[in-house]
Design a protein around this motif. Sequence first.
Motif: not given
Ligand SMILES: O=C(O)c1ccccc1NCC(=O)[C@H](O)[C@H](O)COP(=O)(O)O
Length: 207
Positions: A32, A34, A37, A62, A64, A84, A127, A138-140, A159, A161-162, A180, A182
Amino acid sequence: MKPRTRIKICGITQPGDAAFAVAAGVDAIGLVFYPKSPRAVSIAQAQVIVSKVPGFVTVTGLFVDASAECVWQHLEAIPLGLLQFHGNESAEFCEQFKRPYIKAVRVQPGMDINAVIGQYKTACGILLDSYQPGVPGGTGTCFDWQAIPNDLGQPLIMAGGLTPENVRQAIQTLHPFAVDVSGGVEISKGVKDHQKILAFVREVASV
Ligand SMILES: O=C(O)c1ccccc1NCC(=O)[C@H](O)[C@H](O)COP(=O)(O)O
């Protein structure tokens, strides 16, 4: 023959996590770039991480809504196999780097997904991610999987919240080209949980 679902582990910040993910059999890792983050890495950190990644594992960079200059700076310093774009980048912006790219689309209620992704026909994958105001990724958190059209016309990378607990259902429901993750395989933001990575990979392989 049904092709296996590819796996990307995103938000890698530690060389040891990259090495473990590779050993676990993932297909790609995401770095990442960005700055806001908690999983952001510098060019210098990325260079160390990438040094642990063998061929046949794709390193994804990645961004943004970064400037073209910023993307070029990273491309010149880091051997990125895939880009990405996770912001509001136009297709023209994404195409200028002459690299394979995936375009992230954050799914909002009522969004015409096909209309949005139709702008990115040159992407090598779409994605689909969750939407949370002020949080680009990356919200989860999961979004409404029922909102996804049956045929996107491009490879779907699922992607948002997986986790090891829900990825099987995601694959059985949506049949994505790749998944995908995180947050769902982390101890804390940017620090991956190796047991969760193993569990995630095993769940994907079991479908
Ligand atoms: O992961 C981050 O912190 C992030 C921050 C800003 C833009 C994208 C970001 N991640 C991109 C991804 O591809 C993550 O894997 C995707 O958003 C899924 O994240 P999660 O819901 O935590 O699995």
